[in-house]
Design an enzyme around this catalytic site. Structure first.
Site, PDB file in Angstrom:
ATOM      1  N   GLU A  42      64.307  77.181  39.231  1.00  0.00           N
ATOM      2  CA  GLU A  42      65.080  76.108  38.607  1.00  0.00           C
ATOM      3  C   GLU A  42      65.451  75.029  39.621  1.00  0.00           C
ATOM      4  O   GLU A  42      65.415  73.842  39.316  1.00  0.00           O
ATOM      5  CB  GLU A  42      66.342  76.674  37.940  1.00  0.00           C
ATOM      6  CG  GLU A  42      66.071  77.454  36.665  1.00  0.00           C
ATOM      7  CD  GLU A  42      65.394  76.606  35.583  1.00  0.00           C
ATOM      8  OE1 GLU A  42      65.569  75.382  35.590  1.00  0.00           O
ATOM      9  OE2 GLU A  42      64.679  77.179  34.752  1.00  0.00           O
ATOM     10  N   THR A  48      60.999  67.577  39.929  1.00  0.00           N
ATOM     11  CA  THR A  48      59.660  67.851  40.447  1.00  0.00           C
ATOM     12  C   THR A  48      58.812  68.489  39.355  1.00  0.00           C
ATOM     13  O   THR A  48      59.292  69.350  38.615  1.00  0.00           O
ATOM     14  CB  THR A  48      59.750  68.810  41.654  1.00  0.00           C
ATOM     15  OG1 THR A  48      60.742  68.312  42.551  1.00  0.00           O
ATOM     16  CG2 THR A  48      58.431  68.891  42.397  1.00  0.00           C
ATOM     17  N   LEU A  85      58.264  68.967  49.567  1.00  0.00           N
ATOM     18  CA  LEU A  85      58.741  69.101  48.191  1.00  0.00           C
ATOM     19  C   LEU A  85      59.829  68.074  47.863  1.00  0.00           C
ATOM     20  O   LEU A  85      60.085  67.774  46.695  1.00  0.00           O
ATOM     21  CB  LEU A  85      59.273  70.528  47.962  1.00  0.00           C
ATOM     22  CG  LEU A  85      59.442  71.024  46.530  1.00  0.00           C
ATOM     23  CD1 LEU A  85      58.162  70.863  45.710  1.00  0.00           C
ATOM     24  CD2 LEU A  85      59.868  72.487  46.515  1.00  0.00           C
ATOM     25  N   GLY A  86      60.441  67.515  48.921  1.00  0.00           N
ATOM     26  CA  GLY A  86      61.424  66.461  48.704  1.00  0.00           C
ATOM     27  C   GLY A  86      62.789  66.982  48.279  1.00  0.00           C
ATOM     28  O   GLY A  86      62.978  68.177  48.058  1.00  0.00           O
ATOM     29  N   TYR A 125      73.789  72.880  34.680  1.00  0.00           N
ATOM     30  CA  TYR A 125      72.483  73.152  34.093  1.00  0.00           C
ATOM     31  C   TYR A 125      71.872  74.419  34.692  1.00  0.00           C
ATOM     32  O   TYR A 125      71.437  75.320  33.959  1.00  0.00           O
ATOM     33  CB  TYR A 125      71.505  71.976  34.291  1.00  0.00           C
ATOM     34  CG  TYR A 125      70.100  72.457  34.110  1.00  0.00           C
ATOM     35  CD1 TYR A 125      69.632  72.757  32.833  1.00  0.00           C
ATOM     36  CD2 TYR A 125      69.271  72.728  35.201  1.00  0.00           C
ATOM     37  CE1 TYR A 125      68.370  73.305  32.642  1.00  0.00           C
ATOM     38  CE2 TYR A 125      68.015  73.272  35.021  1.00  0.00           C
ATOM     39  CZ  TYR A 125      67.570  73.551  33.742  1.00  0.00           C
ATOM     40  OH  TYR A 125      66.348  74.105  33.554  1.00  0.00           O
ATOM     41  N   ASP A 143      68.763  70.313  30.603  1.00  0.00           N
ATOM     42  CA  ASP A 143      68.140  69.492  31.655  1.00  0.00           C
ATOM     43  C   ASP A 143      67.590  68.225  30.996  1.00  0.00           C
ATOM     44  O   ASP A 143      67.862  67.949  29.816  1.00  0.00           O
ATOM     45  CB  ASP A 143      67.038  70.298  32.377  1.00  0.00           C
ATOM     46  CG  ASP A 143      65.820  70.530  31.489  1.00  0.00           C
ATOM     47  OD1 ASP A 143      65.924  70.361  30.254  1.00  0.00           O
ATOM     48  OD2 ASP A 143      64.750  70.868  32.037  1.00  0.00           O
ATOM     49  N   GLU A 187      63.954  78.296  27.334  1.00  0.00           N
ATOM     50  CA  GLU A 187      62.647  77.925  27.883  1.00  0.00           C
ATOM     51  C   GLU A 187      61.786  77.204  26.848  1.00  0.00           C
ATOM     52  O   GLU A 187      61.011  76.307  27.184  1.00  0.00           O
ATOM     53  CB  GLU A 187      61.923  79.177  28.376  1.00  0.00           C
ATOM     54  CG  GLU A 187      62.556  79.764  29.624  1.00  0.00           C
ATOM     55  CD  GLU A 187      61.586  80.665  30.343  1.00  0.00           C
ATOM     56  OE1 GLU A 187      60.853  80.172  31.209  1.00  0.00           O
ATOM     57  OE2 GLU A 187      61.565  81.865  29.999  1.00  0.00           O
ATOM     58  N   CYS A 197      57.115  67.019  23.363  1.00  0.00           N
ATOM     59  CA  CYS A 197      58.094  65.941  23.135  1.00  0.00           C
ATOM     60  C   CYS A 197      58.294  65.172  24.446  1.00  0.00           C
ATOM     61  O   CYS A 197      59.368  65.142  25.012  1.00  0.00           O
ATOM     62  CB  CYS A 197      59.409  66.534  22.631  1.00  0.00           C
ATOM     63  SG  CYS A 197      60.532  65.297  21.967  1.00  0.00           S
ATOM     64  N   CYS A 207      53.946  69.064  16.744  1.00  0.00           N
ATOM     65  CA  CYS A 207      55.275  69.583  17.082  1.00  0.00           C
ATOM     66  C   CYS A 207      55.708  70.630  16.049  1.00  0.00           C
ATOM     67  O   CYS A 207      55.679  70.370  14.842  1.00  0.00           O
ATOM     68  CB  CYS A 207      56.286  68.435  17.103  1.00  0.00           C
ATOM     69  SG  CYS A 207      57.978  69.010  17.369  1.00  0.00           S
ATOM     70  N   CYS A 213      62.991  66.852  12.569  1.00  0.00           N
ATOM     71  CA  CYS A 213      63.306  65.876  13.625  1.00  0.00           C
ATOM     72  C   CYS A 213      63.820  64.574  13.026  1.00  0.00           C
ATOM     73  O   CYS A 213      63.123  63.881  12.296  1.00  0.00           O
ATOM     74  CB  CYS A 213      62.060  65.600  14.462  1.00  0.00           C
ATOM     75  SG  CYS A 213      62.356  64.370  15.741  1.00  0.00           S
TER      76      CYS A 213
END
Ligand code: SF4
Length: 396
Positions: A42, A48, A85-86, A125, A143, A187, A197, A207, A213
């Site tokens: 996570e 990323t 990876l920053g 989160y 998230d 998930e 989406c 979807c 929706c």
């Protein structure tokens, strides 16, 4: 119809879970979603993309398979593993969180969402994601992907970056979490956001929850989610020096800022009114503090690197240190035995914590190769590269 009416739709979770069961990507952290592996994945996945994270995750958990092993590691090793990876604060926070798990919880991640959120660097989160995915807690992890999905499903038109909207989205999402398989539901929502989406062109035709929706019903999938106008990135100019000796480059450890903990070139941020500041002159005082007396500074080129909140242009100089080993250059050697200054070989570059920004700076062709040998030099100072034919020569 209101957003809350959509939230009450009981068919949402079963449909989404059925779709997830048939479409979930096979990702390494899903094969064994232990609390520790979930926490690592996570944090790595923040800002990323999955494809970038996978090899980093695999190397990371192979090196430190348990939270206790990570807690015992040195920060330099953790940052080195994170190189490229920053967002290096994530690596430092993960390391600190591992140590806190050992000190406060006997080496086992807590299952309580609040206790997770009290670990260093673990925000709401991440705490919710670990609680739901690894411990089966009935909580909703919001998230960026989840926020977009909830906003569209519920037809929330307020900018999703506002705290009040985030709260609203989290409450809506929480109402949809089933008692059975809350982790899979978390998930599934993220997966839908990542693969169907998507931000610009949602795949509504495939979807699984399209019939429920609100954004699709209103034909507003391109307007939702809305965002507040972005603040402009801060524009920053820096001057930096590449100093090579016997195949090694002089690097300093960054102590503050976005890249804290990583190794970089000696550098100095330039004043905002850059027109009045000579980058070379500004840089020379930094080099003096490192014990380097530059005989010449030759412009190699500019490198632009855009961080999330900063737009950095670095002017790269190749510095030739004075040959007087008995003088100030000796100070650089002495400093190079310190923790924060080091002559680094190309091989060591592969083992140290270095950013992709540093790699870009090192990839700029050398000034000498750009300009060729120069016929002029500063009088009485050896055979250094000179001004004629140089893009620019700025003497200290
Ligand atoms: Fe997203 Fe379209 Fe599905 Fe709505 S119907 S949740 S906009 S993919």
């Amino acid at each position: 119809m209101t957003a809350r009416a959509t939230a009450r739709d009981g068919a949402l979770a079963p449909r989404l879970l059925a779709w997830f069961d048939g479409h979930a990507r096979d990702l390494p952290w899903r094969r064994d979603p232990s609390p520790y592996r979930t926490l690592v994945s996570e944090l790595m996945l923040q800002q990323t993309v999955v494809a970038t994270v996978i090899p980093y995750f695999q190397r990371f958990v192979a090196r430190w398979p348990e939270v206790t092993a990570l807690a015992a590691a040195g920060e330099d090793d953790v940052l080195a593993m994170w190189s490229g990876l920053g967002y290096y604060s994530r690596a430092r926070n993960l390391h600190r969180a591992a140590r806190a798990v050992v000190e406060r919880h006997g080496g086992a991640l807590p299952s309580d969402e609040q206790a997770l959120a009290e670990l260093p660097g673990v925000g709401p989160y991440t705490a919710a994601a670990v609680a739901a995915i690894a411990f089966g807690r009935r909580t909703f992890a919001l998230d960026g992907n989840a926020a977009r999905v909830v906003a569209r499903l519920a037809g929330v038109e307020a900018p999703i970056d506002r705290p009040a909207t985030r709260t609203q989205l989290r409450v809506l999402g929480q109402e949809w979490v089933p008692a059975d398989r809350p982790g899979a539901f978390a998930e599934a929502v993220m997966e839908l956001g990542a693969t169907v989406c998507t931000p610009r062109a949602p795949g509504c035709a495939r979807c699984p929850v399209a019939a429920r929706c609100r954004a699709r019903e209103m034909a507003r999938t391109t307007e939702i989610p809305a965002r507040s106008p972005r603040r402009a990135r801060k524009v920053v100019r820096v001057a930096c020096a590449r100093i090579f000796r016997e195949g090694r480059v002089l690097l300093v450890k960054q102590r503050t800022g976005l890249l804290a903990g990583t190794w970089g070139l000696p550098a100095r941020e330039l004043p905002q009114d850059g027109a009045s500041a000579s980058p070379a002159r500004v840089l020379v005082s930094t080099l003096h503090r490192l014990g380097v007396e530059p005989r010449s500074l030759i412009l190699a080129g500019d490198v632009r690197h855009v961080f999330t909140h900063r737009d950095v242009t670095a002017t790269v100089f190749d510095a030739t240190p004075a040959a007087d080993r008995a003088g100030r250059a000796a100070e650089a050697d002495r400093r190079a035995t310190d923790d924060d200054v080091r002559w680094v070989s190309p091989h060591e570059l592969t083992t140290l914590a270095v950013s992709s920004f540093l790699r870009k700076l090192l990839e700029v062709p050398a000034a000498s190769r750009l300009q060729g040998p120069s016929p002029t030099r500063r009088p009485g100072r050896g055979s250094g590269r000179g001004a004629k034919g140089d893009k620019r020569l700025e003497s200290p």
